[in-house]
Design a protein around this motif. Structure first.
Motif, PDB file in Angstrom:
ATOM      1  N   LEU A  17       5.733  -5.339   4.749  1.00 30.69           N
ATOM      2  CA  LEU A  17       4.936  -4.108   4.670  1.00 30.69           C
ATOM      3  C   LEU A  17       5.784  -2.964   4.129  1.00 30.69           C
ATOM      4  O   LEU A  17       6.934  -2.805   4.500  1.00 30.69           O
ATOM      5  CB  LEU A  17       4.414  -3.726   6.058  1.00 30.69           C
ATOM      6  N   ASP A  18       5.216  -2.196   3.255  1.00 25.08           N
ATOM      7  CA  ASP A  18       5.895  -1.025   2.705  1.00 25.08           C
ATOM      8  C   ASP A  18       4.978   0.176   2.896  1.00 25.08           C
ATOM      9  O   ASP A  18       4.031   0.374   2.142  1.00 25.08           O
ATOM     10  CB  ASP A  18       6.221  -1.230   1.233  1.00 25.08           C
ATOM     11  N   PHE A  19       5.254   0.947   3.916  1.00 21.27           N
ATOM     12  CA  PHE A  19       4.413   2.077   4.296  1.00 21.27           C
ATOM     13  C   PHE A  19       4.272   3.084   3.153  1.00 21.27           C
ATOM     14  O   PHE A  19       3.185   3.535   2.839  1.00 21.27           O
ATOM     15  CB  PHE A  19       5.006   2.734   5.542  1.00 21.27           C
ATOM     16  N   ASP A  20       5.387   3.430   2.504  1.00 18.09           N
ATOM     17  CA  ASP A  20       5.335   4.419   1.428  1.00 18.09           C
ATOM     18  C   ASP A  20       4.471   3.946   0.264  1.00 18.09           C
ATOM     19  O   ASP A  20       3.670   4.708  -0.264  1.00 18.09           O
ATOM     20  CB  ASP A  20       6.745   4.735   0.932  1.00 18.09           C
ATOM     21  N   GLU A  21       4.607   2.702  -0.134  1.00 12.40           N
ATOM     22  CA  GLU A  21       3.801   2.166  -1.240  1.00 12.40           C
ATOM     23  C   GLU A  21       2.324   2.118  -0.861  1.00 12.40           C
ATOM     24  O   GLU A  21       1.457   2.386  -1.683  1.00 12.40           O
ATOM     25  CB  GLU A  21       4.299   0.781  -1.655  1.00 12.40           C
ATOM     26  N   SER A  22       2.045   1.766   0.387  1.00  7.87           N
ATOM     27  CA  SER A  22       0.652   1.727   0.851  1.00  7.87           C
ATOM     28  C   SER A  22       0.013   3.110   0.773  1.00  7.87           C
ATOM     29  O   SER A  22      -1.133   3.252   0.372  1.00  7.87           O
ATOM     30  CB  SER A  22       0.569   1.215   2.285  1.00  7.87           C
ATOM     31  N   LEU A  23       0.764   4.141   1.156  1.00  7.74           N
ATOM     32  CA  LEU A  23       0.227   5.506   1.140  1.00  7.74           C
ATOM     33  C   LEU A  23      -0.035   6.004  -0.276  1.00  7.74           C
ATOM     34  O   LEU A  23      -0.920   6.820  -0.496  1.00  7.74           O
ATOM     35  CB  LEU A  23       1.172   6.466   1.864  1.00  7.74           C
ATOM     36  N   LYS A  24       0.727   5.527  -1.240  1.00  9.72           N
ATOM     37  CA  LYS A  24       0.495   5.925  -2.629  1.00  9.72           C
ATOM     38  C   LYS A  24      -0.845   5.386  -3.114  1.00  9.72           C
ATOM     39  O   LYS A  24      -1.530   6.015  -3.902  1.00  9.72           O
ATOM     40  CB  LYS A  24       1.616   5.415  -3.522  1.00  9.72           C
ATOM     41  N   ARG A  25      -1.216   4.203  -2.630  1.00 10.52           N
ATOM     42  CA  ARG A  25      -2.480   3.590  -3.048  1.00 10.52           C
ATOM     43  C   ARG A  25      -3.659   4.080  -2.215  1.00 10.52           C
ATOM     44  O   ARG A  25      -4.774   4.165  -2.695  1.00 10.52           O
ATOM     45  CB  ARG A  25      -2.378   2.064  -2.935  1.00 10.52           C
ATOM     46  N   GLN A  26      -3.427   4.356  -0.945  1.00 12.39           N
ATOM     47  CA  GLN A  26      -4.519   4.730  -0.050  1.00 12.39           C
ATOM     48  C   GLN A  26      -4.047   5.815   0.907  1.00 12.39           C
ATOM     49  O   GLN A  26      -3.480   5.525   1.955  1.00 12.39           O
ATOM     50  CB  GLN A  26      -4.996   3.515   0.756  1.00 12.39           C
TER      51      GLN A  26
END
Length: 104
Positions: free
Chosen positions: A35-44
């Protein structure tokens, strides 16, 4: 129940379900590593609304700061409300959700 067996996280049904579903141990560690929290936040982006008077929080000040710093994310602490902040202050919560969705 032995006092040594009682841990704070055992009180949280979400944690217990999560740990049961993913099996804990190595399986859980492998899943978390992917899981990559920062990458997830960029998408959603996330609009995180919480009651400031809640006894126990599932977030830390560090988590809130990180969310506030991410473009597109919003963090709202609703004063004088607990876990059910959207039931205690429905209009205020609705205003924040609407502002988040509409971008205004």
């Amino acid at each position: 129940c032995s006092p040594g067996l009682v841990k704070p996280f055992l009180c949280y049904p979400y944690f217990k379900v999560f740990k049961t579903v993913f099996g804990g141990g190595e399986k859980l560690a492998n899943m978390k590593a992917g899981l990559d929290f920062d990458e997830s936040l960029k998408r959603q982006p996330i609009c995180f609304i919480y009651g400031q008077a809640k006894n126990t929080h599932f977030h830390s000040q560090g988590h809130l700061r990180k969310l506030r710093e991410m473009p597109g994310c919003a963090v709202v602490g609703v004063e004088n409300t607990g876990h059910w902040c959207y039931k205690q202050e429905p209009e205020l919560c609705f205003q924040h959700v609407r502002r988040f969705i509409m971008g205004s």
